[in-house]
Design an enzyme around this catalytic site. Structure first.
Site: not given
Length: 353
Positions: A95, A181, A234
């Site tokens: 910014y 995860e 996963d």
């Protein structure tokens, strides 16, 4: 502090010297995107070689002049932070000049480039990253400003600190640390009171690909507690890669390997072999895509997978069966299967690789 400021002063001095000779300044940055610059040590993980190739960022080339200006701007901001002994987030830097930087990712990448280039941790550059990770369980510690964080006193998880190096007085009777995860799985285990049901433990999630602070926190817990650290991801190529990042690090951050990697991390699940062993219903399995196949081939070529024959078998099994599955697929066996059966049995009888 002075040394880090001096490093930047030397860069600027070289640029001014080039200009005084009517030469266009050039910045040479280590190439963090090349596997050729990365070596593997099983006790550390992926680490940048001492001899690395560099990419030239020229101030007189239309292709790189914007990047040159962005790097100089970030160096300017970092220098002011160091000499004033103040801190800013990467978002603050973005910014500072959104038109120049164009995206937050650009700032993130440049800060890591500068950290690698100067061979100093990002913390030494007085740049902080906003943490996206969450942590819960049997854990209490003090932040650098003296505030006390007690993960045991609240049902809600705590954000991972943005200043891991400042954490002190860690107190825990955890028997293990579980890296999760995904945030959805983490919240499910939290709702099911996994730590209360199993044993005192600590759970942490980086909500997918982990940010640096989540990785630093796992390393801090390992250094302090010396308890087993398990990864629950996963059963797909990207879950495997995320587990590898915690364990052995990443190519792009290999220059900070010693503070980020935990080679003792164990792959608890969801293993491709679990899908067959538990007879996960076919409608809960997902066919591998072409990109999944490419990722699996890439993983098999990684130096750390060559050292792990059990991992090779799991990855090759996924290639053969041509299916993947999310951790949530276990609800197709029973709604409480993950918390009450799968994890307790895995941890009790040893079902990790």
């Amino acid at each position: 502090m002075e040394n880090d400021a001096t490093l930047i002063e030397n860069i600027i001095l070289k640029m001014v010297t080039s200009l005084s000779k009517d030469e266009a300044p050039v910045l040479s940055l280590p190439n963090r995107s090349s596997w050729n610059n990365v070596g593997f040590d099983s006790s550390v993980g992926l680490q940048m070689n001492s001899e690395t190739t560099f990419s030239a960022v020229r101030s007189d080339s239309p292709a790189s002049i914007t990047k040159f200006a962005q790097i100089v701007k970030v160096l300017h901001v970092i220098y002011r932070l160091i000499v004033s002994d103040s801190y800013a987030t990467k978002r603050d830097i973005y910014y500072n000049d959104t038109q120049l930087f164009r995206s937050q990712d650009r700032v993130d990448h440049i800060v890591d480039d500068i950290s690698c280039w100067l061979k100093v941790p990002r913390r030494s550059l007085h740049v902080l990253a906003t943490s996206k990770g969450l942590i819960t369980g049997d854990l209490c510690y003090l932040e650098e400003d003296g505030s006390r964080v007690d993960c045991r006193s609240s049902a809600a998880p705590h954000p991972v600190s943005s200043n891991i190096s400042g954490i002190k007085n860690i107190v825990s009777s955890a028997k293990f640390v579980l890296i999760v995860e995904k945030d959805a799985t983490f919240q499910r285990l939290l709702d099911d009171d996994l730590c209360g049901k199993l044993a005192p433990c600590i759970m942490i999630t980086g909500k997918g690909v982990p940010d640096v602070n989540s990785r630093l926190m796992v390393r801090k817990l390992w250094d302090t507690l010396h308890v087993p650290i398990f990864a629950l991801v996963d059963a797909d190529p990207y879950g495997i890669e995320i587990m590898c990042i915690y364990k052995y690090g990443s190519k792009s951050m290999s220059f900070e390997a010693r503070s980020l990697t935990v080679p003792s991390v164990m792959w608890l699940g969801l293993l491709p072999s679990d899908l067959q062993r538990l007879q996960v219903p076919q409608d809960a399995l997902i066919p591998l895509t072409k990109n999944d196949g490419i990722k699996l081939n890439s993983l098999l070529k990684r130096p750390y997978v060559k050292n792990q024959p059990d991992w090779q078998k799991e990855i090759e099994l996924m290639q053969q069966t041509k299916v993947k599955a999310e951790i949530q697929s276990l609800v197709h066996i029973a709604p409480d299967f993950l918390t009450n059966i799968y994890l307790p049995n895995k941890l009790r009888y040893g079902g990790w690789v």
